[in-house]
Write a protein that holds these residues in place. Structure first.
Motif, mmCIF file in Angstrom:
data_model
loop_
_atom_site.group_PDB
_atom_site.id
_atom_site.type_symbol
_atom_site.label_atom_id
_atom_site.label_comp_id
_atom_site.label_asym_id
_atom_site.label_seq_id
_atom_site.Cartn_x
_atom_site.Cartn_y
_atom_site.Cartn_z
ATOM 1 N N PRO A 2 24.632 22.498 29.411
ATOM 2 C CA PRO A 2 26.030 22.169 29.692
ATOM 3 C C PRO A 2 26.966 22.854 28.697
ATOM 4 C CG PRO A 2 24.919 20.333 28.618
ATOM 5 C CD PRO A 2 23.858 21.318 28.994
ATOM 6 N N ARG A 3 28.192 23.131 29.169
ATOM 7 C CA ARG A 3 29.159 23.789 28.314
ATOM 8 C C ARG A 3 29.570 22.872 27.175
ATOM 9 N NH1 ARG A 3 34.752 23.970 28.393
ATOM 10 N NH2 ARG A 3 34.808 22.693 30.281
ATOM 11 N N LYS A 4 29.682 23.427 25.984
ATOM 12 C CA LYS A 4 30.074 22.651 24.821
ATOM 13 C C LYS A 4 31.520 22.194 24.968
ATOM 14 C CE LYS A 4 30.483 22.903 19.791
ATOM 15 N NZ LYS A 4 30.342 23.768 18.592
ATOM 16 N N LYS A 5 31.758 20.922 24.689
ATOM 17 C CA LYS A 5 33.097 20.375 24.793
ATOM 18 C C LYS A 5 34.002 20.973 23.724
ATOM 19 C CE LYS A 5 32.770 17.274 28.144
ATOM 20 N NZ LYS A 5 33.634 17.299 29.329
ATOM 21 N N MET A 6 35.225 21.332 24.125
ATOM 22 C CA MET A 6 36.187 21.879 23.177
ATOM 23 C C MET A 6 37.112 20.803 22.624
ATOM 24 S SD MET A 6 37.192 25.457 25.071
ATOM 25 C CE MET A 6 37.296 24.758 26.716
ATOM 26 N N ARG A 7 36.962 19.580 23.124
ATOM 27 C CA ARG A 7 37.865 18.504 22.728
ATOM 28 C C ARG A 7 37.581 18.030 21.302
ATOM 29 N NH1 ARG A 7 40.317 14.628 26.110
ATOM 30 N NH2 ARG A 7 39.009 15.392 27.812
ATOM 31 N N THR A 8 38.532 18.212 20.416
ATOM 32 C CA THR A 8 38.443 17.673 19.065
ATOM 33 C C THR A 8 39.821 17.162 18.668
ATOM 34 O OG1 THR A 8 39.035 19.713 17.904
ATOM 35 C CG2 THR A 8 36.689 19.386 18.442
ATOM 36 N N VAL A 9 39.855 16.193 17.781
ATOM 37 C CA VAL A 9 41.132 15.641 17.324
ATOM 38 C C VAL A 9 41.945 16.715 16.614
ATOM 39 C CG1 VAL A 9 42.216 13.959 15.783
ATOM 40 C CG2 VAL A 9 40.219 13.301 17.145
ATOM 41 N N ALA A 10 41.269 17.520 15.801
ATOM 42 C CA ALA A 10 41.969 18.574 15.058
ATOM 43 C C ALA A 10 42.617 19.580 16.011
ATOM 44 C CB ALA A 10 40.995 19.282 14.121
ATOM 45 N N LEU A 11 41.898 19.970 17.053
ATOM 46 C CA LEU A 11 42.441 20.927 18.009
ATOM 47 C C LEU A 11 43.595 20.307 18.789
ATOM 48 C CD1 LEU A 11 42.401 23.651 19.384
ATOM 49 C CD2 LEU A 11 40.601 22.811 20.906
ATOM 50 N N SER A 42 42.073 28.591 23.599
ATOM 51 C CA SER A 42 42.149 29.046 24.986
ATOM 52 C C SER A 42 42.908 28.049 25.846
ATOM 53 C CB SER A 42 40.734 29.202 25.554
ATOM 54 O OG SER A 42 40.109 27.928 25.638
ATOM 55 N N THR A 43 43.368 28.534 26.993
ATOM 56 C CA THR A 43 44.030 27.627 27.930
ATOM 57 C C THR A 43 43.040 26.590 28.451
ATOM 58 O OG1 THR A 43 43.594 29.196 29.728
ATOM 59 C CG2 THR A 43 45.753 29.316 28.664
ATOM 60 N N GLY A 44 41.774 26.977 28.521
ATOM 61 C CA GLY A 44 40.754 26.026 28.969
ATOM 62 C C GLY A 44 40.684 24.823 28.054
ATOM 63 N N ALA A 45 40.795 25.065 26.737
ATOM 64 C CA ALA A 45 40.769 23.959 25.782
ATOM 65 C C ALA A 45 41.978 23.054 25.977
ATOM 66 C CB ALA A 45 40.745 24.500 24.353
ATOM 67 N N LEU A 46 43.132 23.667 26.230
ATOM 68 C CA LEU A 46 44.350 22.876 26.442
ATOM 69 C C LEU A 46 44.222 22.006 27.693
ATOM 70 C CD1 LEU A 46 48.002 23.977 25.989
ATOM 71 C CD2 LEU A 46 47.332 22.871 28.122
ATOM 72 N N TYR A 47 43.714 22.606 28.782
ATOM 73 C CA TYR A 47 43.562 21.848 30.015
ATOM 74 C C TYR A 47 42.528 20.734 29.850
ATOM 75 C CZ TYR A 47 46.338 25.342 32.483
ATOM 76 O OH TYR A 47 47.353 26.166 32.899
ATOM 77 N N GLU A 48 41.500 21.005 29.049
ATOM 78 C CA GLU A 48 40.476 19.990 28.833
ATOM 79 C C GLU A 48 41.050 18.792 28.079
ATOM 80 O OE1 GLU A 48 36.474 19.581 26.201
ATOM 81 O OE2 GLU A 48 36.643 21.404 27.400
ATOM 82 N N LEU A 49 41.955 19.079 27.143
ATOM 83 C CA LEU A 49 42.516 18.017 26.324
ATOM 84 C C LEU A 49 43.664 17.279 27.009
ATOM 85 C CD1 LEU A 49 42.448 19.903 22.932
ATOM 86 C CD2 LEU A 49 41.427 17.653 23.312
ATOM 87 N N PHE A 50 44.516 18.016 27.746
ATOM 88 C CA PHE A 50 45.731 17.401 28.280
ATOM 89 C C PHE A 50 45.827 17.397 29.797
ATOM 90 C CE2 PHE A 50 46.801 19.205 24.059
ATOM 91 C CZ PHE A 50 47.096 18.015 23.396
ATOM 92 N N GLY A 51 44.962 18.111 30.468
ATOM 93 C CA GLY A 51 44.966 18.128 31.926
ATOM 94 C C GLY A 51 45.889 19.177 32.507
#
Length: 210
Positions: A2-11, A42-51
């Motif tokens: 599975p793809r590693k989650k990019m969601r972190t509090v710091a990010l 990346s934009t992917g990280a942003l979408y993962e965190l905020f939708g």
């Protein structure tokens, strides 16, 4: 795998800081690409965190109230309730002037993508409760019979209006005149709300004095 989650509090915090810097610089487009680029992700990280963009603006909205609450909690308690109330109102003014676009996101809705719900407004409950407690202390100090909740809401609302006028450039041409008018407005309001008389008796007294 599975793809590693990019969601972190710091990010998440970095993305919020980057988004705020962009809007405070005057860019109201606030695209996922520009925010992600500024945050070094990346934009992917942003979408993962905020939708989506609405989710990002919602997070900014909530973070703004968090910052405001933290600043108000730092206002010291002295032996003068009136002094402390002025200090609290001034702290809100300073916060809003330092972060004018954040103030707009919190109160003026400059982005159509996000319209706060009743649940979103719940983020301000602690702030209103804190101001209401300080109003209670002020009323006890002055012997006023005014309603705590009414007065707290009026103070917050009038201060917000004065801040909007100041940010819009219509409260005065110089900082000296702006400060004088803000002081005049808030002190006059406090005088009127804490005379120690119910509003009906204040009105009767004013009528007799004409």
């Amino acid at each position: 795998m599975p793809r590693k989650k990019m969601r972190t509090v710091a990010l998440e915090q970095q993305l919020l800081r980057s988004a705020l810097e962009i809007v405070e610089a005057g860019d109201r487009t606030l695209t996922a690409r520009t925010v992600a680029l500024a945050a070094g992700t990346s934009t992917g990280a942003l979408y993962e965190l905020f939708g989506d963009k609405a989710g990002l603006i919602k997070a900014i909205f909530h973070d703004g109230f968090r910052q405001w609450a933290e600043l108000l909690e730092q206002v010291p308690t002295t032996n003068s309730a009136r002094h402390d109330m002025i200090a609290m109102l001034q702290t809100t003014r300073t916060f809003s002037k330092t972060n004018p676009m954040l103030f707009e996101i919190m109160f003026a809705r400059p982005f159509v993508e996000f319209q706060p719900t009743a649940d979103d407004y719940g983020v301000a409950k602690g702030i209103y409760a804190g101001v209401t407690r300080r109003v209670g202390r002020l009323l006890a100090e002055t012997g006023s019979t005014g309603d705590q909740i009414d007065i707290a809401r009026i103070l917050i609302s009038v201060n917000r209006g004065l801040i909007a006028a100041e940010l819009g450039g219509i409260l005065g041409a110089s900082q000296k005149s702006i400060d004088r008018r803000w002081d005049l407005a808030m002190n006059t309001l406090l005088d009127g709300l804490t005379t120690g008389l119910p509003p009906s008796k204040q009105a009767k007294r004013a009528t007799r004095s004409v």
